[in-house]
Design an enzyme around this catalytic site. Structure first.
Site, PDB file in Angstrom:
ATOM      1  N   LYS A  82       0.868  -1.186   0.000  1.00 31.65           N
ATOM      2  CA  LYS A  82       0.000   0.000   0.000  1.00 31.65           C
ATOM      3  C   LYS A  82       0.896   1.225   0.000  1.00 31.65           C
ATOM      4  CE  LYS A  82      -4.533   0.692   0.410  1.00 31.65           C
ATOM      5  NZ  LYS A  82      -5.558  -0.230  -0.092  1.00 31.65           N
ATOM      6  N   GLY A  93     -24.653   3.101   1.855  1.00 33.07           N
ATOM      7  CA  GLY A  93     -23.636   3.657   0.944  1.00 33.07           C
ATOM      8  C   GLY A  93     -23.961   3.254  -0.477  1.00 33.07           C
ATOM      9  N   TYR A  94     -24.321   4.239  -1.292  1.00 31.99           N
ATOM     10  CA  TYR A  94     -24.726   3.909  -2.656  1.00 31.99           C
ATOM     11  C   TYR A  94     -23.696   4.457  -3.638  1.00 31.99           C
ATOM     12  CZ  TYR A  94     -28.459   1.900  -5.461  1.00 31.99           C
ATOM     13  OH  TYR A  94     -29.188   1.074  -6.274  1.00 31.99           O
ATOM     14  N   GLY A  95     -22.450   3.989  -3.480  1.00 36.82           N
ATOM     15  CA  GLY A  95     -21.376   4.387  -4.390  1.00 36.82           C
ATOM     16  C   GLY A  95     -21.010   3.208  -5.267  1.00 36.82           C
ATOM     17  N   ASN A  96     -19.731   3.096  -5.627  1.00 36.71           N
ATOM     18  CA  ASN A  96     -19.310   2.023  -6.544  1.00 36.71           C
ATOM     19  C   ASN A  96     -19.655   0.637  -5.985  1.00 36.71           C
ATOM     20  OD1 ASN A  96     -16.962  -0.055  -7.135  1.00 36.71           O
ATOM     21  ND2 ASN A  96     -17.281   1.161  -8.967  1.00 36.71           N
ATOM     22  N   ALA A  97     -19.190   0.347  -4.772  1.00 36.83           N
ATOM     23  CA  ALA A  97     -19.419  -1.000  -4.211  1.00 36.83           C
ATOM     24  C   ALA A  97     -20.912  -1.248  -3.977  1.00 36.83           C
ATOM     25  CB  ALA A  97     -18.634  -1.146  -2.909  1.00 36.83           C
ATOM     26  N   GLY A  98     -21.601  -0.281  -3.373  1.00 33.79           N
ATOM     27  CA  GLY A  98     -23.010  -0.447  -3.004  1.00 33.79           C
ATOM     28  C   GLY A  98     -23.944  -0.608  -4.200  1.00 33.79           C
TER      29      GLY A  98
HETATM   30  P1  NAD Z   1     -17.705   5.490  -3.213  1.00 31.23           P
HETATM   31  O1  NAD Z   1     -17.109   6.802  -2.864  1.00 31.23           O
HETATM   32  O2  NAD Z   1     -17.983   5.171  -4.644  1.00 31.23           O
HETATM   33  O3  NAD Z   1     -19.101   5.320  -2.441  1.00 31.23           O
HETATM   34  C1  NAD Z   1     -19.261   5.521  -1.083  1.00 31.23           C
HETATM   35  C2  NAD Z   1     -20.743   5.791  -0.842  1.00 31.23           C
HETATM   36  O4  NAD Z   1     -20.953   5.846   0.567  1.00 31.23           O
HETATM   37  C3  NAD Z   1     -21.241   7.110  -1.406  1.00 31.23           C
HETATM   38  O5  NAD Z   1     -22.501   6.903  -2.017  1.00 31.23           O
HETATM   39  C4  NAD Z   1     -21.421   7.992  -0.183  1.00 31.23           C
HETATM   40  O6  NAD Z   1     -22.476   8.930  -0.345  1.00 31.23           O
HETATM   41  C5  NAD Z   1     -21.771   6.960   0.850  1.00 31.23           C
HETATM   42  N1  NAD Z   1     -21.510   7.382   2.218  1.00 31.23           N
HETATM   43  C6  NAD Z   1     -20.416   8.014   2.713  1.00 31.23           C
HETATM   44  N2  NAD Z   1     -20.588   8.253   4.029  1.00 31.23           N
HETATM   45  C7  NAD Z   1     -21.784   7.734   4.356  1.00 31.23           C
HETATM   46  C8  NAD Z   1     -22.524   7.649   5.540  1.00 31.23           C
HETATM   47  N3  NAD Z   1     -22.039   8.165   6.680  1.00 31.23           N
HETATM   48  N4  NAD Z   1     -23.732   7.037   5.516  1.00 31.23           N
HETATM   49  C9  NAD Z   1     -24.235   6.532   4.369  1.00 31.23           C
HETATM   50  N5  NAD Z   1     -23.584   6.594   3.215  1.00 31.23           N
HETATM   51  C10 NAD Z   1     -22.381   7.178   3.212  1.00 31.23           C
HETATM   52  O7  NAD Z   1     -16.776   4.399  -2.539  1.00 31.23           O
HETATM   53  P2  NAD Z   1     -16.674   2.842  -2.866  1.00 31.23           P
HETATM   54  O8  NAD Z   1     -15.557   2.644  -3.795  1.00 31.23           O
HETATM   55  O9  NAD Z   1     -18.010   2.305  -3.150  1.00 31.23           O
HETATM   56  O10 NAD Z   1     -16.169   2.328  -1.452  1.00 31.23           O
HETATM   57  C11 NAD Z   1     -17.072   2.086  -0.376  1.00 31.23           C
HETATM   58  C12 NAD Z   1     -16.399   1.206   0.646  1.00 31.23           C
HETATM   59  O11 NAD Z   1     -16.010  -0.011  -0.007  1.00 31.23           O
HETATM   60  C13 NAD Z   1     -15.123   1.773   1.258  1.00 31.23           C
HETATM   61  O12 NAD Z   1     -15.009   1.302   2.575  1.00 31.23           O
HETATM   62  C14 NAD Z   1     -14.032   1.144   0.413  1.00 31.23           C
HETATM   63  O13 NAD Z   1     -12.799   1.070   1.107  1.00 31.23           O
HETATM   64  C15 NAD Z   1     -14.624  -0.225   0.189  1.00 31.23           C
HETATM   65  N6  NAD Z   1     -14.031  -0.902  -0.956  1.00 31.23           N
HETATM   66  C16 NAD Z   1     -14.261  -0.481  -2.216  1.00 31.23           C
HETATM   67  C17 NAD Z   1     -13.636  -1.128  -3.266  1.00 31.23           C
HETATM   68  C18 NAD Z   1     -13.884  -0.709  -4.682  1.00 31.23           C
HETATM   69  O14 NAD Z   1     -13.348  -1.372  -5.588  1.00 31.23           O
HETATM   70  N7  NAD Z   1     -14.682   0.313  -4.940  1.00 31.23           N
HETATM   71  C19 NAD Z   1     -12.793  -2.233  -3.039  1.00 31.23           C
HETATM   72  C20 NAD Z   1     -12.595  -2.661  -1.720  1.00 31.23           C
HETATM   73  C21 NAD Z   1     -13.222  -1.972  -0.687  1.00 31.23           C
END
Ligand code: NAD
Length: 423
Positions: free
Chosen positions: A110, A225-230
């Site tokens: 990392k 959390g409705y981002g990439n993972a969600g």
């Molecule tokens: P992202 O930024 O695309 O999405 C995060 C989402 O969480 C956003 O919709 C944001 O509005 C929401 N959010 C933030 N704070 C919040 C809260 N207090 N309550 C409710 N929603 C909230 O990020 P991501 O890439 O989806 O990552 C999300 C998690 O998954 C992180 O912990 C990240 O480390 C983990 N993760 C992601 C990946 C990946 O490939 N994207 C891989 C491994 C782990």
């Protein structure tokens, strides 16, 4: 508030696994500290002509099973530069365990730069100079057979392309796409990378559902959390027949017990900036979201969301930790006693690293797979990881989080012992 030393948390988890595996102190000490932590000074000429010096890191935790692998983040944690060093050390060790759980032949790394490009409003040119200087500074220790970085917080395919370009030019102009993953498709990136974490999480939920005899058709799912993972977890779980009943983002949480259309909710969020206000839904609090009666809870936002108080009120059957560290250690025994099946983060969100691994494989062989080929190879790594973890959880009568660590540490120790010590 500055958070507790994340490296100490990582060591505690390692200690637990070593005790269960009866691993000797010398080997435990060997696994504790990263093999190498490089701290580099990055002098950059800013757009105003002045020089500014940044600090960067690369932590290489363990490479007994293969080259180091892990993200590069541009971030400014509250604790400052020294805190960031502890953070990357901890994160590099978690990468070692994550790769081992799903049996990809890579180790843990990392790194990053202490900078918040969004807050500081660095120009694209300043950011590029910083990225290229960082790539130059770590170029001696990275490489397709040594250490393969990837995107992380506030870094994207743009930075990965620049790092690949610097590295390739510094290696006598050899094209080296395998030095980094998360590249754009045009430079050797992999199909399915964008959906990887959510899709991998959905595969884990499918396996967990089989384990507890839950039919996914009609199963109720809550996503924090409705981002990439969600969003991709929601989309694929919906395709498997589940019903998404509640979701949230930074602006709030919504519920519709009759089901939400995952794609339409995303369209609404993209248009309005939030899921809140989606037609037919009702706004609820974060606590209500997490403790809603459902079959599957997917925390996909931030760390430390489920504390002991929330754990006592949980009404789900499965927790799939798409986010890193969403459950506080104090909550684990409560959740275990409630017989909720937890798919720990190092397994539930390992789809990303699996496809990074597959990107690297494609780069090395110079031949590229279709979306379905990549997804099905990822599926077999994840489902095996799930089944192996479950078997250890039953064997040692421990929760899935500890079982995943036991599996991972056992695999790394096996490779370490097979190689032996030299010189
Ligand atoms: P992202 O930024 O695309 O999405 C995060 C989402 O969480 C956003 O919709 C944001 O509005 C929401 N959010 C933030 N704070 C919040 C809260 N207090 N309550 C409710 N929603 C909230 O990020 P991501 O890439 O989806 O990552 C999300 C998690 O998954 C992180 O912990 C990240 O480390 C983990 N993760 C992601 C990946 C990946 O490939 N994207 C891989 C491994 C782990």
């Amino acid at each position: 508030m500055v958070q507790a030393d994340p490296f100490k948390n990582a060591l505690k988890q390692l200690d637990d696994a070593c005790s269960i595996l009866k691993i000797d102190k010398g080997t435990r000490d060997y696994l504790a500290e990263p093999n190498k932590v490089l701290r580099v000074k990055l002098p950059i000429k800013m757009d105003n002509g002045k020089i500014r010096v940044f600090t960067g890191f690369r932590s290489q935790h363990n490479n007994d099973r293969g080259p180091y692998k892990g993200g590069i983040r541009y971030f400014d944690p509250e604790g400052g530069v020294d805190y960031m060093e502890k953070e990357v050390k901890a994160l590099s060790s978690w990468m070692t365990w994550k790769c081992a759980v799903v049996d990809v032949p890579l180790g843990g790394g990392k790194g990053g730069i202490f900078v918040n490009p969004k807050k500081e409003k660095l120009s694209a040119n300043e950011l590029e100079r910083l990225t290229r200087r960082f790539a130059y500074a770590i170029s001696e220790i990275i490489g397709p057979k040594k250490d393969i970085p990837a995107p992380d917080v506030y870094t994207t395919g743009v930075e990965m392309s620049q790092i690949m370009d610097v590295y390739s030019k510094m290696s006598g102009n050899e094209n080296e796409p395998g030095v980094i993953t998360g590249k754009p498709i045009s430079l050797g990136g992999s199909l399915a990378r964008n959906v990887a974490t959510g899709l991998g999480c959905a595969y884990c939920v499918r396996e967990a559902a089989k384990t507890i005899g839950l039919r996914l058709k009609g199963a109720k799912v809550v996503i924090q959390g409705y981002g990439n993972a969600g969003t991709f977890a929601a989309e694929y779980l919906e395709k498997m027949g589940a019903k998404i009943i509640a979701v949230s983002d930074t602006k709030g949480s919504i519920i519709n017990p009759n089901g939400l259309d995952s794609k339409k909710v995303l369209e609404f969020k993209n248009k309005t900036g939030s899921v809140v206000g989606y037609p037919g839904s009702k706004k609820i609090s974060t606590e209500q979201l997490l403790t809603t009666k459902c079959d599957v809870l997917v925390p996909a936002a931030l760390e430390n969301q489920i504390n002991a108080a929330i754990a006592k009120k949980l009404q789900c059957k499965i927790i799939a930790e798409a986010a890193n560290g969403p459950t506080m250690p104090e909550a684990d025994p409560i959740i275990y006693s409630k017989k909720i099946l937890v798919i720990p983060d190092i397994l539930a969100n390992s789809g990303g690293v699996c496809i990074s691994y597959l990107e690297w494989v494609q780069n090395n062989m110079g031949y590229y797979w279709s979306f379905d080929e990549v997804a099905s190879k990822m599926e077999s790594h994840i489902t095996r990881g799930f089944r192996d973890t479950l078997a250890l959880s039953k064997k040692h009568k421990i929760d899935m989080r500890r079982a995943a660590m036991v599996l991972a540490v056992g695999r790394v120790v096996e490779a370490f012992k097979a190689k032996g010590l030299w010189p």
